[in-house]
Design a protein around this motif. Sequence first.
Motif, PDB file in Angstrom:
ATOM      1  N   ARG A   1     -29.094  84.552  38.089  1.00  0.00           N
ATOM      2  CA  ARG A   1     -27.790  84.717  38.271  1.00  0.00           C
ATOM      3  C   ARG A   1     -27.872  84.059  39.813  1.00  0.00           C
ATOM      4  NH1 ARG A   1     -24.887  88.517  34.881  1.00  0.00           N
ATOM      5  NH2 ARG A   1     -23.657  87.821  36.038  1.00  0.00           N
ATOM      6  N   VAL A   2     -26.152  83.840  40.605  1.00  0.00           N
ATOM      7  CA  VAL A   2     -25.738  83.751  41.381  1.00  0.00           C
ATOM      8  C   VAL A   2     -24.845  84.518  42.318  1.00  0.00           C
ATOM      9  CG1 VAL A   2     -24.930  82.652  42.870  1.00  0.00           C
ATOM     10  CG2 VAL A   2     -25.594  81.305  41.338  1.00  0.00           C
ATOM     11  N   PHE A   3     -25.638  85.461  42.995  1.00  0.00           N
ATOM     12  CA  PHE A   3     -24.949  86.736  43.703  1.00  0.00           C
ATOM     13  C   PHE A   3     -24.428  86.155  45.089  1.00  0.00           C
ATOM     14  CE2 PHE A   3     -29.341  87.027  45.685  1.00  0.00           C
ATOM     15  CZ  PHE A   3     -28.829  87.607  47.027  1.00  0.00           C
ATOM     16  N   GLN A   4     -23.745  86.679  46.303  1.00  0.00           N
ATOM     17  CA  GLN A   4     -23.107  86.776  47.967  1.00  0.00           C
ATOM     18  C   GLN A   4     -23.649  88.330  48.223  1.00  0.00           C
ATOM     19  OE1 GLN A   4     -19.396  86.258  48.162  1.00  0.00           O
ATOM     20  NE2 GLN A   4     -19.357  85.987  50.287  1.00  0.00           N
ATOM     21  N   ARG A   5     -24.612  87.837  49.168  1.00  0.00           N
ATOM     22  CA  ARG A   5     -24.637  89.454  49.926  1.00  0.00           C
ATOM     23  C   ARG A   5     -23.721  90.075  50.764  1.00  0.00           C
ATOM     24  NH1 ARG A   5     -27.861  84.147  50.952  1.00  0.00           N
ATOM     25  NH2 ARG A   5     -30.300  84.443  50.011  1.00  0.00           N
ATOM     26  N   ARG A   6     -24.177  90.953  50.916  1.00  0.00           N
ATOM     27  CA  ARG A   6     -23.157  92.452  51.251  1.00  0.00           C
ATOM     28  C   ARG A   6     -21.965  91.849  51.048  1.00  0.00           C
ATOM     29  NH1 ARG A   6     -23.994  90.699  57.543  1.00  0.00           N
ATOM     30  NH2 ARG A   6     -23.693  88.497  56.194  1.00  0.00           N
ATOM     31  N   TYR A   7     -21.143  91.192  50.460  1.00  0.00           N
ATOM     32  CA  TYR A   7     -19.551  91.073  50.632  1.00  0.00           C
ATOM     33  C   TYR A   7     -19.347  91.329  48.766  1.00  0.00           C
ATOM     34  CZ  TYR A   7     -20.541  90.203  55.557  1.00  0.00           C
ATOM     35  OH  TYR A   7     -20.423  89.948  56.695  1.00  0.00           O
ATOM     36  N   THR A   8     -17.845  91.007  48.490  1.00  0.00           N
ATOM     37  CA  THR A   8     -17.245  90.912  47.143  1.00  0.00           C
ATOM     38  C   THR A   8     -17.193  89.341  46.845  1.00  0.00           C
ATOM     39  OG1 THR A   8     -16.289  93.231  46.648  1.00  0.00           O
ATOM     40  CG2 THR A   8     -15.702  91.402  45.886  1.00  0.00           C
ATOM     41  N   GLN A   9     -17.540  89.060  46.328  1.00  0.00           N
ATOM     42  CA  GLN A   9     -17.703  87.454  46.049  1.00  0.00           C
ATOM     43  C   GLN A   9     -16.690  87.129  45.880  1.00  0.00           C
ATOM     44  OE1 GLN A   9     -20.839  85.601  43.160  1.00  0.00           O
ATOM     45  NE2 GLN A   9     -20.161  83.959  42.760  1.00  0.00           N
ATOM     46  N   ARG A  10     -15.828  86.087  46.302  1.00  0.00           N
ATOM     47  CA  ARG A  10     -14.703  85.420  46.411  1.00  0.00           C
ATOM     48  C   ARG A  10     -14.421  84.685  44.924  1.00  0.00           C
ATOM     49  NH1 ARG A  10     -12.772  81.663  51.301  1.00  0.00           N
ATOM     50  NH2 ARG A  10     -10.384  81.879  49.974  1.00  0.00           N
ATOM     51  N   GLU A  11     -13.272  84.553  44.517  1.00  0.00           N
ATOM     52  CA  GLU A  11     -12.972  83.750  43.759  1.00  0.00           C
ATOM     53  C   GLU A  11     -13.007  82.476  44.035  1.00  0.00           C
ATOM     54  OE1 GLU A  11     -10.699  86.278  40.481  1.00  0.00           O
ATOM     55  OE2 GLU A  11      -9.217  84.758  42.028  1.00  0.00           O
ATOM     56  N   VAL A  12     -13.431  81.415  45.659  1.00  0.00           N
ATOM     57  CA  VAL A  12     -13.294  80.108  45.500  1.00  0.00           C
ATOM     58  C   VAL A  12     -14.723  79.584  46.008  1.00  0.00           C
ATOM     59  CG1 VAL A  12     -11.081  80.260  45.639  1.00  0.00           C
ATOM     60  CG2 VAL A  12     -11.724  81.308  47.052  1.00  0.00           C
ATOM     61  N   MET A  13     -15.432  80.456  45.435  1.00  0.00           N
ATOM     62  CA  MET A  13     -16.656  80.276  45.443  1.00  0.00           C
ATOM     63  C   MET A  13     -18.123  80.341  44.506  1.00  0.00           C
ATOM     64  SD  MET A  13     -17.982  83.142  48.790  1.00  0.00           S
ATOM     65  CE  MET A  13     -19.478  82.501  48.782  1.00  0.00           C
ATOM     66  N   GLY A  14     -19.214  79.968  44.611  1.00  0.00           N
ATOM     67  CA  GLY A  14     -20.109  80.246  44.333  1.00  0.00           C
ATOM     68  C   GLY A  14     -20.948  78.981  43.862  1.00  0.00           C
ATOM     69  N   ALA A  15     -22.163  79.095  43.114  1.00  0.00           N
ATOM     70  CA  ALA A  15     -22.923  77.864  42.985  1.00  0.00           C
ATOM     71  C   ALA A  15     -23.684  76.986  41.651  1.00  0.00           C
ATOM     72  CB  ALA A  15     -24.501  78.206  43.684  1.00  0.00           C
ATOM     73  N   ASP A  16     -22.962  76.138  41.201  1.00  0.00           N
ATOM     74  CA  ASP A  16     -23.996  75.072  40.566  1.00  0.00           C
ATOM     75  C   ASP A  16     -25.572  75.344  40.569  1.00  0.00           C
ATOM     76  OD1 ASP A  16     -21.913  74.062  40.581  1.00  0.00           O
ATOM     77  OD2 ASP A  16     -22.275  71.885  42.010  1.00  0.00           O
ATOM     78  N   ILE A  17     -26.325  75.578  39.569  1.00  0.00           N
ATOM     79  CA  ILE A  17     -27.580  75.454  38.894  1.00  0.00           C
ATOM     80  C   ILE A  17     -27.824  74.466  38.360  1.00  0.00           C
ATOM     81  CG2 ILE A  17     -29.101  77.810  38.120  1.00  0.00           C
ATOM     82  CD1 ILE A  17     -27.156  79.710  37.734  1.00  0.00           C
ATOM     83  N   ARG A  18     -29.091  74.523  38.467  1.00  0.00           N
ATOM     84  CA  ARG A  18     -30.017  72.895  38.118  1.00  0.00           C
ATOM     85  C   ARG A  18     -31.332  74.100  38.129  1.00  0.00           C
ATOM     86  NH1 ARG A  18     -29.955  67.305  40.316  1.00  0.00           N
ATOM     87  NH2 ARG A  18     -31.278  68.592  42.183  1.00  0.00           N
ATOM     88  N   VAL A  19     -31.664  73.866  36.441  1.00  0.00           N
ATOM     89  CA  VAL A  19     -33.400  74.355  36.490  1.00  0.00           C
ATOM     90  C   VAL A  19     -33.646  72.674  35.259  1.00  0.00           C
ATOM     91  CG1 VAL A  19     -34.332  76.150  34.735  1.00  0.00           C
ATOM     92  CG2 VAL A  19     -31.894  76.607  36.124  1.00  0.00           C
ATOM     93  N   THR A  20     -34.796  72.917  36.302  1.00  0.00           N
ATOM     94  CA  THR A  20     -36.642  72.556  35.686  1.00  0.00           C
ATOM     95  C   THR A  20     -36.787  73.064  35.029  1.00  0.00           C
ATOM     96  OG1 THR A  20     -36.333  69.908  37.524  1.00  0.00           O
ATOM     97  CG2 THR A  20     -37.518  69.980  36.007  1.00  0.00           C
ATOM     98  N   LEU A  21     -37.117  72.734  33.636  1.00  0.00           N
ATOM     99  CA  LEU A  21     -38.502  73.776  32.152  1.00  0.00           C
ATOM    100  C   LEU A  21     -39.786  71.877  31.825  1.00  0.00           C
ATOM    101  CD1 LEU A  21     -35.989  75.656  30.285  1.00  0.00           C
ATOM    102  CD2 LEU A  21     -37.135  76.033  32.461  1.00  0.00           C
ATOM    103  N   PRO A  22     -40.765  72.955  31.704  1.00  0.00           N
ATOM    104  CA  PRO A  22     -41.677  72.034  30.982  1.00  0.00           C
ATOM    105  C   PRO A  22     -41.080  71.675  29.737  1.00  0.00           C
ATOM    106  CG  PRO A  22     -42.329  74.776  30.806  1.00  0.00           C
ATOM    107  CD  PRO A  22     -41.080  74.505  32.131  1.00  0.00           C
ATOM    108  N   ALA A  23     -41.766  71.068  29.273  1.00  0.00           N
ATOM    109  CA  ALA A  23     -41.171  70.304  28.323  1.00  0.00           C
ATOM    110  C   ALA A  23     -41.271  70.466  26.702  1.00  0.00           C
ATOM    111  CB  ALA A  23     -41.285  68.671  27.776  1.00  0.00           C
ATOM    112  N   GLY A  24     -42.341  71.656  26.792  1.00  0.00           N
ATOM    113  CA  GLY A  24     -42.832  72.413  25.654  1.00  0.00           C
ATOM    114  C   GLY A  24     -42.361  73.853  25.255  1.00  0.00           C
TER     115      GLY A  24
END
Length: 387
Positions: free
Chosen positions: A138-161
């Motif tokens: 997940r993505v989280f924000q430290r200490r504060y409530t997360q604003r609705e206009v912020m976040g993060a794209d996530i890129r995950v690289t996995l093994p082929a199998g």
Amino acid sequence: MVDSRAKLGCLGLPWLVACTPPPVAPEQPFRDAWSTEAEIEFLHADADGLVLISTLSIGGVGGENFANRGDVIVNFDGPADTMIVELRRFAQASTEHSAFDQMAELGLWAYEGAVVQPEDKSNDDSCLDSWSAACELRVFQRRYTQREVMGADIRVTLPAGFRGELDIVTEDDDAGPDYFNRADVCVDGLTGSATINLNSGQAWVRVSDDINPTPTCPPQDVAACETWTTPDADGQPVSTPWAPGCPCLAGSHLYGGVVVDSTNFDYTDATVDVPGTLWTALDLENRLSGRLDRECEAIVDLPADRLMLDTRDSDAAVRGDNNFPGVPATGGAGYRVNLESGDCGPVAFSTGPQDPRRIDGEQASERRGFLEVCDGCIEQSCNALVP
């Protein structure tokens, strides 16, 4: 001598000091570069091919925290037994300095158990060193409530199998008045299954050529099911691939597949690229409120010789199967591809903070709600499709 209140735009009155604060610049979108957050041991199968990690959960929706609100990319070209996780943070703010201060508070959450702040978790719940079946990203924000206009794209690289299921959840970053960052999802080289929930973004899934109808089944048992025979009345072997008694089905391995669904009846484009030789169960539907808008079609572009589609009265829905092995295999089974869009209609979107159409005060728009299953139609990589 100049009154200091005058410098602040204040008006001195006998009973009141009324001050006009300096104007605040309107908020603008900012986005950071990709950064590697973790390289995690990812032992997903044993030496005999038994799947050890059946599900990988990526992302989540809003509330007060723990929402990514952005793109999710999964590539299957990483080193063996390793998962690499990257984030690309974004926020809206009146200044670049403020935006990067906010983005610095966003981090990667990789734990098992309750989704709460890391300081409220046990060290035993951390998944940053070694992944287990109960872990989530997940993505989280430290200490504060997360604003609705912020976040993060996530890129995950996995093994082929990796042959487990991806469970991907994201939502649009569209809380601002004139910047609509639609959350796209792209999976390249899927060797297992995927369930994807999003809003009005676009989804692309390219399934590996090595896929089979029951991805969690060990390879030797898959081979046995593909060549399974059953004795006829004279005791002679008859070819009956994927009969219910073959090892994968007798061993309770489930049929795999790709499910893409829009949240809250949003308009979603989805394209799934599968090998034309795969036994596939197809179910594509644009739910279309009132079923009056037929512009958004559901398309199946697979070789016609083994393709059997139900007759429908709408171009917005398709059901059928491809490469059915024949009786006694189970009708309607196989590797399922289930794509649904809530409706068909115009979607305003920005390709990123530097989208010139947004900077000029305009918002690009296109009709979304198109669904497609094909063999070989996704030619670009995820990094090109989701820049």
